[in-house]
Design an enzyme around this catalytic site. Sequence first.
Site, mmCIF file in Angstrom:
data_model
loop_
_atom_site.group_PDB
_atom_site.id
_atom_site.type_symbol
_atom_site.label_atom_id
_atom_site.label_comp_id
_atom_site.label_asym_id
_atom_site.label_seq_id
_atom_site.Cartn_x
_atom_site.Cartn_y
_atom_site.Cartn_z
ATOM 1 C CB SER A 110 14.552 2.108 167.625
ATOM 2 O OG SER A 110 16.138 1.815 167.877
ATOM 3 C CB SER A 111 18.122 -1.910 165.792
ATOM 4 O OG SER A 111 19.123 -0.857 166.321
ATOM 5 C CB CYS A 112 17.123 -0.099 171.084
ATOM 6 S SG CYS A 112 15.938 0.857 171.144
ATOM 7 C CE1 TYR A 139 13.414 6.036 171.539
ATOM 8 C CE2 TYR A 139 14.738 4.167 170.863
ATOM 9 C CZ TYR A 139 13.997 5.226 170.236
ATOM 10 O OH TYR A 139 13.991 5.634 169.150
ATOM 11 C CE LYS A 143 10.536 4.876 169.268
ATOM 12 N NZ LYS A 143 9.752 5.705 168.295
ATOM 13 C CG HIS A 182 21.815 8.565 167.817
ATOM 14 N ND1 HIS A 182 20.822 9.487 167.471
ATOM 15 C CD2 HIS A 182 21.317 7.822 168.577
ATOM 16 C CE1 HIS A 182 19.728 9.084 168.118
ATOM 17 N NE2 HIS A 182 20.008 7.967 168.697
HETATM 18 N N1 LIG Z 1 18.028 8.554 164.867
HETATM 19 C C1 LIG Z 1 18.079 7.334 164.843
HETATM 20 O O1 LIG Z 1 19.279 6.965 164.668
HETATM 21 C C2 LIG Z 1 16.923 6.338 165.059
HETATM 22 C C3 LIG Z 1 17.123 5.305 164.709
HETATM 23 C C4 LIG Z 1 16.307 4.369 164.831
HETATM 24 C C5 LIG Z 1 14.780 4.629 164.883
HETATM 25 N N2 LIG Z 1 14.741 6.108 164.920
HETATM 26 C C6 LIG Z 1 13.239 6.400 165.063
HETATM 27 O O2 LIG Z 1 12.968 7.425 164.051
HETATM 28 C C7 LIG Z 1 11.926 8.497 164.487
HETATM 29 C C8 LIG Z 1 12.601 9.719 164.265
HETATM 30 O O3 LIG Z 1 13.732 9.855 165.015
HETATM 31 P P1 LIG Z 1 14.712 11.124 164.803
HETATM 32 O O4 LIG Z 1 16.077 10.761 164.897
HETATM 33 O O5 LIG Z 1 14.210 11.933 163.335
HETATM 34 O O6 LIG Z 1 14.315 12.090 165.903
HETATM 35 P P2 LIG Z 1 14.380 13.723 165.939
HETATM 36 O O7 LIG Z 1 15.333 14.325 165.034
HETATM 37 O O8 LIG Z 1 14.723 14.076 167.293
HETATM 38 O O9 LIG Z 1 12.965 14.223 165.680
HETATM 39 C C9 LIG Z 1 11.825 13.820 166.472
HETATM 40 C C10 LIG Z 1 10.621 14.718 166.030
HETATM 41 O O10 LIG Z 1 9.859 14.485 167.020
HETATM 42 C C11 LIG Z 1 9.082 15.603 167.522
HETATM 43 N N3 LIG Z 1 8.495 15.441 168.963
HETATM 44 C C12 LIG Z 1 9.215 14.739 169.857
HETATM 45 N N4 LIG Z 1 8.303 14.721 171.123
HETATM 46 C C13 LIG Z 1 6.968 15.542 170.533
HETATM 47 C C14 LIG Z 1 5.932 15.944 171.254
HETATM 48 N N5 LIG Z 1 5.804 15.311 172.614
HETATM 49 N N6 LIG Z 1 4.995 16.388 170.522
HETATM 50 C C15 LIG Z 1 5.271 16.728 168.957
HETATM 51 N N7 LIG Z 1 6.400 16.352 168.352
HETATM 52 C C16 LIG Z 1 7.189 15.814 169.338
HETATM 53 C C17 LIG Z 1 10.404 16.591 167.449
HETATM 54 O O11 LIG Z 1 9.701 17.829 167.586
HETATM 55 P P3 LIG Z 1 10.828 19.172 167.595
HETATM 56 O O12 LIG Z 1 11.389 19.288 166.239
HETATM 57 O O13 LIG Z 1 9.735 20.322 167.792
HETATM 58 O O14 LIG Z 1 11.404 19.000 168.788
HETATM 59 C C18 LIG Z 1 11.029 16.190 166.363
HETATM 60 O O15 LIG Z 1 10.495 16.836 165.026
HETATM 61 C C19 LIG Z 1 11.899 8.031 165.845
HETATM 62 O O16 LIG Z 1 10.491 7.233 166.134
HETATM 63 C C20 LIG Z 1 12.946 7.078 166.253
HETATM 64 O O17 LIG Z 1 12.627 6.247 167.304
HETATM 65 C C21 LIG Z 1 15.708 6.988 164.947
HETATM 66 C C1 LIG Z 2 19.326 4.099 167.554
HETATM 67 C C2 LIG Z 2 19.549 4.394 168.928
HETATM 68 O O1 LIG Z 2 20.778 3.688 169.377
HETATM 69 C C3 LIG Z 2 21.068 4.007 170.745
HETATM 70 O O2 LIG Z 2 21.790 3.159 171.164
HETATM 71 P P1 LIG Z 2 23.499 3.229 170.903
HETATM 72 O O3 LIG Z 2 23.341 2.634 169.339
HETATM 73 O O4 LIG Z 2 24.154 2.642 171.799
HETATM 74 O O5 LIG Z 2 23.735 4.673 170.641
HETATM 75 P P2 LIG Z 2 24.985 5.637 170.228
HETATM 76 O O6 LIG Z 2 24.587 6.909 171.342
HETATM 77 O O7 LIG Z 2 24.926 6.090 168.940
HETATM 78 O O8 LIG Z 2 26.214 4.827 170.781
HETATM 79 C C4 LIG Z 2 26.735 3.869 169.990
HETATM 80 C C5 LIG Z 2 28.266 3.400 170.545
HETATM 81 O O9 LIG Z 2 29.236 4.774 170.177
HETATM 82 C C6 LIG Z 2 29.832 4.908 171.389
HETATM 83 N N1 LIG Z 2 30.268 6.293 171.581
HETATM 84 C C7 LIG Z 2 31.456 6.377 171.458
HETATM 85 N N2 LIG Z 2 31.994 7.818 171.436
HETATM 86 C C8 LIG Z 2 30.523 8.682 171.456
HETATM 87 C C9 LIG Z 2 30.005 9.666 171.576
HETATM 88 O O10 LIG Z 2 30.709 10.857 171.717
HETATM 89 N N3 LIG Z 2 28.606 9.915 171.498
HETATM 90 C C10 LIG Z 2 27.697 8.799 171.572
HETATM 91 N N4 LIG Z 2 26.319 8.994 171.551
HETATM 92 N N5 LIG Z 2 28.359 7.390 171.474
HETATM 93 C C11 LIG Z 2 29.550 7.310 171.533
HETATM 94 C C12 LIG Z 2 28.943 4.370 172.354
HETATM 95 O O11 LIG Z 2 29.418 4.231 173.869
HETATM 96 C C13 LIG Z 2 28.121 3.333 171.891
HETATM 97 O O12 LIG Z 2 29.027 2.112 172.277
HETATM 98 C C14 LIG Z 2 19.787 3.986 171.761
HETATM 99 O O13 LIG Z 2 20.392 4.349 172.873
HETATM 100 C C15 LIG Z 2 18.847 4.623 171.023
HETATM 101 O O14 LIG Z 2 17.648 4.418 172.056
HETATM 102 C C16 LIG Z 2 18.379 4.523 169.771
HETATM 103 O O15 LIG Z 2 17.965 3.038 169.607
#
Ligand SMILES: NC(=O)c1ccc[n+]([C@@H]2O[C@H](COP(=O)([O-])OP(=O)(O)OC[C@H]3O[C@@H](n4cnc5c(N)ncnc54)[C@H](OP(=O)(O)O)[C@@H]3O)[C@@H](O)[C@H]2O)c1
Ligand SMILES: C[C@@H]1O[C@H](OP(=O)(O)OP(=O)(O)OC[C@H]2O[C@@H](n3cnc4c(=O)[nH]c(N)nc43)[C@H](O)[C@@H]2O)[C@@H](O)[C@H](O)[C@@H]1O
Length: 312
Positions: A110-112, A139, A143, A182
Amino acid sequence: MISLEGKRIWVAGHRGMVGSALVRRLSGVPEVKILTADSRDLDLTDRAATTAWVRAQRPDLVFMAAARVGGILANNERPVDFLQDNLAIELSTIAAAFEAGVEKFMLLGSSCIYPKFAAQPIQESALLTAPLEPTNQWYAIAKIAGVMLCDAYRQQFGRSFISTMPTNLYGPNDNFDPLASHVVAATIRKIVDARNAGRNRVTIWGSGSPLREFMHVDDLADALVFLMERYDEAGPINVGSGQEISVLGLHQLVAELSGWQGEFDLDRSKPDGTPRKLMDSSRLTALGWRRRIELRDGLRQMIDICGSTIAV
Ligand SMILES: NC(=O)c1ccc[n+]([C@@H]2O[C@H](COP(=O)([O-])OP(=O)(O)OC[C@H]3O[C@@H](n4cnc5c(N)ncnc54)[C@H](OP(=O)(O)O)[C@@H]3O)[C@@H](O)[C@H]2O)c1
Ligand SMILES: C[C@@H]1O[C@H](OP(=O)(O)OP(=O)(O)OC[C@H]2O[C@@H](n3cnc4c(=O)[nH]c(N)nc43)[C@H](O)[C@@H]2O)[C@@H](O)[C@H](O)[C@@H]1O
């Protein structure tokens, strides 16, 4: 360059947002055998069970899209879950892939992982050059450990284990939970709910000024397949869209696309997180990959998913 055709491909986390997008993308590749394990049957933090499953299934390729994932508040409030679960999942799956002789393994980070105040756009070389953003350092450390473990297997055993770093994502199967989501899903949920209930005020967490880069998960899945075929180096490679907007700007855009005309309040008790995290994805684009989905179009789709009528 490797071909995916005829391969046994494990999409770990196939019910999640990224995993399900990968399954959609891979279903168009001829003669691919997609392998999946339900998290209710296989807990990937369980190393012995994971090793046994991978040994039995014999994947050629692995997309590692299973992780403990959440928005800024979930990350900040559950540091043990985000650090411990992600470390355990990485240890199990990377070691199991090695033991089973997997041809290529892709970790998703992730970008974080990059420093809170990294120079923008963020290059891969910024890794480990300065302190992390506190809200998601737990987190991020997990990563970073995953990236290092992939690199360690490459250095010590010559394995093709790669690490891709997606920017902030949104799309089908996103999490709309108000506290764990998010910002894209949260914003759409808040505004569509307000519109449907006839409310004219919505609360934005933090100052509204942080900038975020957003990518549709179908573009991500396409880029990941592209990289699985063509990329085989140590260290992370960034996967971004170049589409950046402020948190306030996102709320205003979703309001416009949803046909809601209310006012915003700021809840400054909530964290802003990092002020900006725009990825430099020039290494990816230099290989020839291009994104397809405009933010406005992706948001319209998400508003639809949220059960709304689109007003533009
Ligand atoms: N979402 C973002 O904005 C974002 C940004 C950057 C990178 N990523 C990366 O992309 C990847 C997928 O993220 P996502 O957004 O698709 O997340 P997600 O929708 O929460 O999906 C996560 C998946 O992981 C499975 N999982 C979690 N814990 C597990 C465990 N202990 N055993 C087996 N399966 C498990 C979950 O299973 P269940 O469905 O059964 O719960 C789910 O299918 C992650 O590596 C994340 O770091 C996401
Ligand atoms: C991709 C993910 O990015 C995450 O950081 P990050 O972009 O700040 O995560 P987000 O939860 O998407 O929040 C992005 C920005 O949106 C604001 N925000 C405003 N209103 C809301 C709201 O109702 N909900 C949420 N969630 N945010 C909100 C939040 O304060 C922050 O400045 C990491 O914590 C994870 O680990 C992961 O890397």
